[in-house]
Design a protein around this motif. Structure first.
Motif, PDB file in Angstrom:
ATOM      1  N   UNK A  14      65.029  97.404  68.071  1.00 59.17           N
ATOM      2  CA  UNK A  14      64.046  96.561  67.381  1.00 59.17           C
ATOM      3  C   UNK A  14      62.646  96.901  67.856  1.00 59.17           C
ATOM      4  N   UNK A  15      62.478  97.040  69.150  1.00 59.09           N
ATOM      5  CA  UNK A  15      61.175  97.381  69.707  1.00 59.09           C
ATOM      6  C   UNK A  15      60.719  98.751  69.273  1.00 59.09           C
ATOM      7  N   UNK A  16      61.650  99.675  69.212  1.00 56.19           N
ATOM      8  CA  UNK A  16      61.312 101.026  68.797  1.00 56.19           C
ATOM      9  C   UNK A  16      60.858 101.065  67.354  1.00 56.19           C
ATOM     10  N   UNK A  17      61.540 100.318  66.496  1.00 54.12           N
ATOM     11  CA  UNK A  17      61.166 100.300  65.081  1.00 54.12           C
ATOM     12  C   UNK A  17      59.754  99.762  64.900  1.00 54.12           C
ATOM     13  N   UNK A  18      59.429  98.722  65.612  1.00 52.78           N
ATOM     14  CA  UNK A  18      58.086  98.141  65.512  1.00 52.78           C
ATOM     15  C   UNK A  18      57.042  99.099  66.051  1.00 52.78           C
ATOM     16  N   UNK A  19      57.326  99.691  67.186  1.00 58.33           N
ATOM     17  CA  UNK A  19      56.366 100.592  67.816  1.00 58.33           C
ATOM     18  C   UNK A  19      56.165 101.855  66.998  1.00 58.33           C
ATOM     19  N   UNK A  20      57.235 102.341  66.401  1.00 56.90           N
ATOM     20  CA  UNK A  20      57.141 103.584  65.636  1.00 56.90           C
ATOM     21  C   UNK A  20      56.161 103.434  64.479  1.00 56.90           C
ATOM     22  N   UNK A  21      56.247 102.331  63.756  1.00 62.42           N
ATOM     23  CA  UNK A  21      55.341 102.118  62.621  1.00 62.42           C
ATOM     24  C   UNK A  21      53.886 102.178  63.062  1.00 62.42           C
ATOM     25  N   UNK A  22      53.547 101.413  64.083  1.00 61.71           N
ATOM     26  CA  UNK A  22      52.165 101.351  64.551  1.00 61.71           C
ATOM     27  C   UNK A  22      51.733 102.674  65.174  1.00 61.71           C
ATOM     28  N   UNK A  23      52.571 103.240  66.004  1.00 59.99           N
ATOM     29  CA  UNK A  23      52.216 104.483  66.704  1.00 59.99           C
ATOM     30  C   UNK A  23      52.096 105.654  65.739  1.00 59.99           C
ATOM     31  N   UNK A  24      52.978 105.711  64.730  1.00 56.73           N
ATOM     32  CA  UNK A  24      52.894 106.786  63.740  1.00 56.73           C
ATOM     33  C   UNK A  24      51.567 106.728  62.993  1.00 56.73           C
ATOM     34  N   UNK A  25      51.145 105.529  62.622  1.00 52.85           N
ATOM     35  CA  UNK A  25      49.890 105.413  61.879  1.00 52.85           C
ATOM     36  C   UNK A  25      48.702 105.798  62.767  1.00 52.85           C
ATOM     37  N   UNK A  26      48.766 105.432  64.043  1.00 57.60           N
ATOM     38  CA  UNK A  26      47.677 105.807  64.953  1.00 57.60           C
ATOM     39  C   UNK A  26      47.642 107.311  65.187  1.00 57.60           C
ATOM     40  N   UNK A  27      48.826 107.947  65.265  1.00 54.54           N
ATOM     41  CA  UNK A  27      48.882 109.401  65.441  1.00 54.54           C
ATOM     42  C   UNK A  27      48.322 110.108  64.210  1.00 54.54           C
ATOM     43  N   UNK A  28      48.607 109.551  63.030  1.00 65.81           N
ATOM     44  CA  UNK A  28      48.082 110.142  61.793  1.00 65.81           C
ATOM     45  C   UNK A  28      46.560 110.036  61.746  1.00 65.81           C
ATOM     46  N   UNK A  29      46.028 108.889  62.191  1.00 65.51           N
ATOM     47  CA  UNK A  29      44.574 108.715  62.232  1.00 65.51           C
ATOM     48  C   UNK A  29      43.923 109.758  63.131  1.00 65.51           C
ATOM     49  N   UNK A  30      44.601 110.084  64.225  1.00 67.79           N
ATOM     50  CA  UNK A  30      44.058 111.065  65.171  1.00 67.79           C
ATOM     51  C   UNK A  30      44.377 112.499  64.757  1.00 67.79           C
ATOM     52  N   UNK A  31      45.163 112.648  63.671  1.00 67.36           N
ATOM     53  CA  UNK A  31      45.560 113.959  63.148  1.00 67.36           C
ATOM     54  C   UNK A  31      46.289 114.791  64.200  1.00 67.36           C
ATOM     55  N   UNK A  32      47.227 114.125  64.925  1.00 68.38           N
ATOM     56  CA  UNK A  32      48.003 114.813  65.935  1.00 68.38           C
ATOM     57  C   UNK A  32      49.210 115.504  65.313  1.00 68.38           C
TER      58      UNK A  32
END
Length: 87
Positions: A14-32
């Motif tokens: 459950x924690x991973x699913x929540x974190x993945x959504x937020x972290x993926x969007x932040x990584x995309x913003x940083x163009x990593x």
């Protein structure tokens, strides 16, 4: 013992699913990409699970004895509501 292990894995999922959504969007913003993205996602997800908001929601979900999809849904809403209230 098996029940405890299952509950731990469900909570982790459950924690991973929540974190993945937020972290993926932040990584995309940083163009990593590549290794930088992988490293960023790992640290971001670890940091997310250490937040007081996540811990409080974990406790509430445990008290309600939620599991599976119900736990995931509750955790997502709980963390979102908690974060929105603190902004």
């Amino acid at each position: 013992m098996k029940k405890t292990a299952c509950l731990f894995l469900l909570a982790f999922a459950a924690g991973s699913a929540l974190a993945i959504d937020d972290c993926e969007s932040r990584a995309a913003e940083k163009k990593l990409a590549g290794a930088a993205k992988t490293s960023f996602l790992k640290k971001c997800q670890t940091d997310f699970r250490a937040t007081p908001e996540f811990a409080a929601c974990e406790q509430k979900a445990g008290e309600k004895k939620l599991a599976g999809a119900a736990r995931n849904s509750f955790m997502k809403k709980c963390v979102h509501d908690t974060q929105a209230g603190s902004r």
